[in-house]
Motif scaffolding. Structure first.
Motif, PDB file in Angstrom:
ATOM      1  N   ALA A 100      12.159  56.220  39.704  1.00  0.00           N
ATOM      2  CA  ALA A 100      11.874  57.544  39.149  1.00  0.00           C
ATOM      3  C   ALA A 100      10.703  58.200  39.876  1.00  0.00           C
ATOM      4  O   ALA A 100      10.656  59.424  40.030  1.00  0.00           O
ATOM      5  N   PRO A 121      12.072  61.641  43.864  1.00  0.00           N
ATOM      6  CA  PRO A 121      11.714  63.047  44.119  1.00  0.00           C
ATOM      7  C   PRO A 121      10.954  63.265  45.430  1.00  0.00           C
ATOM      8  O   PRO A 121      10.894  64.389  45.931  1.00  0.00           O
ATOM      9  N   CYS A 158      20.331  58.167  39.260  1.00  0.00           N
ATOM     10  CA  CYS A 158      19.692  58.720  38.050  1.00  0.00           C
ATOM     11  C   CYS A 158      20.591  58.538  36.833  1.00  0.00           C
ATOM     12  O   CYS A 158      20.117  58.207  35.738  1.00  0.00           O
ATOM     13  N   THR A 200      14.136  62.865  36.226  1.00  0.00           N
ATOM     14  CA  THR A 200      14.146  62.725  37.685  1.00  0.00           C
ATOM     15  C   THR A 200      15.294  63.517  38.289  1.00  0.00           C
ATOM     16  O   THR A 200      15.145  64.161  39.335  1.00  0.00           O
ATOM     17  N   GLN A 204      14.361  67.027  38.566  1.00  0.00           N
ATOM     18  CA  GLN A 204      13.434  67.214  39.685  1.00  0.00           C
ATOM     19  C   GLN A 204      14.189  67.274  41.017  1.00  0.00           C
ATOM     20  O   GLN A 204      13.855  68.068  41.902  1.00  0.00           O
TER      21      GLN A 204
END
Length: 758
Positions: free
Chosen positions: A494, A498, A515, A523, A526
C-alpha cells in the motif's frame, strides 16, 4: 584492501545451527544483511544494485521470534534508479527479472513442489515419481539461474567500470556451478561433467600460450617435454578428454609407426581410450571403459622392455602416469593436480562414476591428498574466498555458502536460498532451531529462504525497474509464508504502489488487481488519481477523466484524493474542454469526447455516469456550435441553447461574457426577426451576471475575454462572432463592460424595431 579482495565475516555456529552470530562491538563485523554492502562516499548506481537491504534483524532473531523486518523506503536511492542509462544497470535489472520469473514458476504451486519427507514404512511409488519430477524442475530452475548469470557476464554491451563488480559476479558463477555439480543434478551420469564445468570455469587449463608453444611453434608436438605431463594431463584433469584425444591426433606421432611401432600403438590405444570415454560413460558402460583403461595401464609394463630410445622411454613413462590418472589412482592423480577440487573431480571421473554415495569419499580423499588452504585473515582474495566456499559446499554447510553468496550478490543468493529450501537442505537447521525456541519458529512457519527473499524484495522496492519483482515476491504465498507476512506485505505494498511510475495500462491493471486482492481501496484511488493526472499531462483527455472519476466516492469525507479526483474531473470538463471550445468558438478538438457527447459511440462503450453528467454543459455548447455551422435554422430559436447554459446554476461566472458575445452577430443582423420576450431574456441574463458575480469572478471573466479577443485560430469558423463582427465592420468590444454596453445598445435598437414593425 585491493580491488580483488573482499572483507569476509566469520560466524560461530549456534548450537550446531549455522546461523551467523555477530559482535556489535567489533568494527570489522556487521549483520548478515549488511555484510554485502560496498559502501563508499562516491557510490555508483552499480554499487547500489549490489547492496543488500539493511535489516534491523539478524537471521537467527527473525527465525526464533515474532519480530518483523522493517521496510524503509529510500527515496534518494529510488530516484537515482529512475531512467538509468547505464548498460550494466539495465542488464542487471533484466537478470533479476529473469531470476524472479524462474522462482515464480517453480513456486507456482507450493503444495505440489514442497518435497516433504515420506512417512516411514509407507510405500508410495507414484509419489516418489512425482517427487523425482519436482526435483528435476528445481534442478532445471537452478540451471536457468546459471544460464542467466552467464549471459549477464557475457553481455557485450556492458563495459565494467569496476573490476570488483565483475569479480563478484564471476565468483558467484563459480559457486553456483559447484552447487550444481554436487546438489542440483538430475542424473548421476551427468554429475562428473557438471563438476568439470565448475573447475573449468575457475581457470581454463591449459592456457592458450602453452597450447601455441607446443602445438604451433614446435615442429613435432608430441616430443615437446611438456606435451604429455603438462598439456595432455591438464586436458584430462579438466575432464576434456575428447579435446585431449584431438590434440594427440594432431601431435604428429604418426612418425613412430615406422620406427617404434610399440610406442605408436600405445599412443593410438591411449588416444582411442580418451575418445571413447564420454560415449561409454553416458551409455552406462563406464565399468567396461574402466576395465579397458586398467588393461591398457598394465600393458605398458610389457611395452617398456621393447623401447630402447631414452626419449621414447620418457614419453612412455609419462603416458603410464596418465594411465594411472584415468584409472583413478590417488597418488598419481594428486601429483598432477594443483588443488583439492581438481583431485575430487578426477576421482568422480575415473574411479566410480555412477554411485552418488561415493562422492563424499572422493571429497575426503581429495582433501587428504591436497588439504585446502587455511585462511586466518579477515581479508580474502577472490580465489581464497571461493576455496573456502567450495569446502563449505562439499561439507553441506549451506548457510555458510549462502552467507558468501549473499555477500557477493544478494539477489542471486535470495533465489538460490529458495531452491535450497525446496531441496530440504535447510531442514537440519530448523530441527536445531526448534530446540532453542520451543517450536516457535516452526509454528510461525518462518523459513531461511523467506528471510533472504524478503530482504531482496525490500531492496527491489527501492529500485524502479525492480519494483514489480519486489511486489511479486511479497505476494507469493510460497515465499512469504509466515503468519506475519500477510499484514506486513499489505501495508508495504500500500505504501509502495503509489510511488511506482506505470508505463502502460497493463501496468496499472496489474497494480489495481493487487489492490483488489488485498482490499487496498484507498491505494487503488491513489493509483487512479496519479494515472489520471499523467494521462491528462500526456493529452489523453477521456482516459484522464476515466481514471480520475474512479476516485469518486460519495460516501467518503470531502477531503483526500477522492475529492481531488473530482476536482480534476471538474477542471477538465470546465477549464479545458468547455473553455477551449468557448474561446475558439468551435467544438473541442478531441474526436472521442465529441463522439461521446453526440452519442456517436458503440453501446458497449462504457462511460461513467459522472463523466456524462460533467460533460453535459459542453454537450450543449458543442451542439450550439454545430447548429451555427450548419446554418439551417435562420430564426433566433437556435440561441435557446445559450439561454439554457447561461441559466445553469453551476456555470462558472467567468464564462458569462463570452457566452453572451455569441448573441452579438444575430443582434446586428437586420433580417433576423425577434420577439420581445427573446430580448427581455437577454437583458435578464445581463442583469443576472452584474448582480450575482463577485469581484474575483469578474476579474476572471475579464481575463478570459481579453485572451479570447487577442488570440484567434488561423482557421477560425465562419460563424465565429469575432469574425462576423470584423466582416460587418463592427468594432469588437475592448472589454467586458463594453460588451454589455454594446449588447444593451443593440437590444434597444431591436426593441424599437419590434415596436415599429408591430
Amino acid at each position: 584492501m585491493s580491488q580483488d579482495s573482499f572483507q569476509v565475516h566469520r560466524f560461530d555456529d549456534i548450537e550446531m545451527l549455522e546461523i551467523p552470530e555477530y559482535d556489535s562491538s567489533s568494527s570489522e563485523t556487521e549483520t548478515i544483511s549488511q555484510s554485502s554492502s560496498t559502501t563508499t562516499e562516491q557510490q555508483s548506481n552499480i554499487d547500489n544494485l549490489f547492496e543488500s537491504f539493511k535489516s534491523n534483524l539478524e537471521l537467527d532473531d527473525w527465525l526464533n521470534t515474532s519480530q518483523s523486518i522493517d521496510f524503509n523506503f529510500n527515496n534518494d536511492e529510488y530516484k537515482a534508479s529512475i531512467g538509468s542509462n547505464n548498460a550494466f544497470s539495465k542488464s542487471y535489472v533484466n537478470y533479476v527479472n529473469s531470476l524472479y520469473k524462474i522462482i515464480e514458476t517453480v513456486t507456482s504451486n507450493n503444495s505440489e513442489l514442497e518435497l516433504e519427507e515420506e512417512p516411514i514404512g509407507l510405500i508410495r511409488t507414484r509419489d516418489r515419481f512425482n517427487s523425482q519430477s519436482k526435483d528435476e524442475l528445481i534442478n532445471e530452475s537452478f540451471t536457468s539461474i546459471i544460464e542467466n548469470l552467464y549471459n549477464l557476464l557475457n553481455d557485450s554491451s556492458i563495459e565494467y567500470t569496476s573490476t570488483e563488480t565483475e569479480s563478484r559476479l564471476n565468483s558467484t558463477l563459480h559457486i553456483l556451478l559447484c552447487l550444481q555439480g554436487n546438489f542440483f543434478y538430475s542424473d548421476i551420469k551427468n554429475r562428473p561433467e557438471l563438476l568439470c564445468n565448475w573447475i573449468n570455469s575457475l581457470k581454463t587449463k591449459p592456457d592458450d600460450d602453452l597450447v601455441d608453444t607446443i602445438m604451433t611453434n614446435t615442429p613435432i608436438p608430441y616430443k615437446h617435454p611438456q606435451f604429455w605431463n603438462t598439456l595432455i594431463i591438464q586436458y584430462i584433469t579438466g575432464g576434456r578428454l575428447r579435446e585431449a584425444s584431438d590434440v594427440i591426433h594432431n601431435s604428429k606421432f604418426e612418425d613412430l609407426e615406422d620406427r617404434s611401432l610399440d610406442l605408436f600403438n600405445t599412443i593410438s590405444d591411449f588416444k582411442l581410450l580418451l575418445e571413447n570415454y564420454t560415449t561409454f560413460s553416458l551409455k552406462g558402460q563406464f565399468a567396461e571403459w574402466k576395465l579397458k583403461a586398467c588393461e591398457f595401464r598394465d600393458s605398458i609394463v610389457n611395452v617398456r622392455s621393447n623401447i630402447t630410445d631414452n626419449e621414447e622411454k620418457i614419453i612412455l613413462s609419462q603416458i603410464h602416469d596418465l594411465a594411472n590418472v584415468i584409472t583413478g589412482l590417488p597418488k598419481t592423480t594428486s601429483s598432477y593436480c594443483d588443488y583439492w577440487y581438481e583431485v575430487y573431480v578426477c576421482f568422480s571421473l575415473f574411479q566410480v562414476r555412477d554411485n552418488g554415495d561415493l562422492f563424499k569419499d572422493y571429497y575426503k580423499l581429495a582433501i587428504q591428498e591436497k588439504p585446502p588452504a587455511i585462511h586466518n585473515s579477515n581479508e580474502f582474495e577472490v580465489s581464497e574466498l571461493e576455496d573456502q566456499t567450495f569446502v563449505n559446499i562439499l561439507e553441506e554447510s549451506f548457510l555458510k555458502v549462502l552467507q558468501t553468496l549473499y555477500f557477493l550478490e544478494p539477489a542471486t543468493a535470495a533465489y538460490v536460498a529458495k531452491l535450497l529450501e525446496l531441496k530440504q537442505y535447510f531442514n537440519g537447521y530448523y530441527s536445531a532451531a526448534s530446540k532453542i525456541s520451543n517450536l516457535q519458529s516452526l509454528q510461525n512457519k518462518r523459513t531461511i529462504s523467506e528471510y533472504f527473499l524478503t530482504l531482496h524484495a525490500y531492496k527491489c522496492l527501492n529500485v524502479e525497474g525492480l519494483t514489480p519483482v519486489g511486489i511479486g515476491l511479497l505476494l507469493n504465498d510460497s515465499i512469504a509464508s509466515s503468519q506475519s507476512a500477510n499484514v506486513e506485505r499489505r501495508n508495504i505494498i500500500a505504501d509502495v504502489l503509489p510511488r511506482y511510475k506505470f508505463q502502460t495500462n497493463d501496468d496499472l491493471e496489474w497494480a489495481l488487481t493487487i489492490c483488489a486482492k488485498l482490499s487496498l481501496t484507498k491505494t487503488a484511488k491513489q493509483l487512479y488519481y496519479a494515472s489520471g493526472v499523467k494521462s491528462l499531462s500526456d493529452g489523453y483527455i477521456f482516459e484522464a477523466l476515466n481514471m480520475l472519476v474512479n476516485c469518486f466516492d460519495p460516501t467518503s469525507p470531502s477531503h483526500g484524493k477522492e475529492n481531488n479526483g473530482m476536482k480534476q474531473v471538474h477542471h477538465i470538463a470546465w477549464d479545458i474542454i468547455f473553455q477551449d471550445s468557448l474561446i475558439n468558438n468551435r467544438p473541442f478538438a478531441d474526436d472521442l469526447i465529441n463522439n461521446i457527447v453526440s452519442h456517436n459511440v458503440e453501446k458497449s462503450f462504457n462511460i461513467h455516469p459522472v463523466i456524462r453528467q460533467c460533460l453535459s454543459p459542453y454537450a450543449v455548447l458543442a451542439e450550439f456550435f454545430r447548429g451555427l455551422e450548419n446554418n439551417i435554422d435562420k430564426s433566433f430559436s437556435k440561441y435557446s441553447k445559450l439561454n439554457h447554459l447561461l441559466r445553469f446554476n453551476y456555470l462558472p461566472k467567468k464564462f458569462y461574457p463570452l457566452l453572451l458575445c455569441q448573441f452579438l452577430p444575430v443582434l446586428f443582423q437586420k433580417d433576423v426577426k425577434f420577439q420581445l420576450p427573446d430580448l427581455v431574456v437577454i437583458i435578464e441574463l445581463l442583469d443576472n451576471y452584474e448582480t450575482t458575480s463577485t469581484e474575483e469572478e469578474r476579474k476572471e471573466a475579464e481575463s478570459l475575454y481579453a485572451y479570447a479577443i487577442n488570440h484567434r485560430e488561423e482557421d477560425s469558423k465562419d460563424y465565429d462572432w469575432r469574425k462576423v463582427l470584423d466582416e460587418e465592420q463592427i468594432t469588437i468590444p475592448s472589454d467586458v463592460n463594453q460588451v454589455f454596453i454594446t449588447i444593451r445598445g443593440a437590444i434597444v435598437a431591436k426593441i424599437a424595431q419590434v415596436y415599429i414593425t408591430n
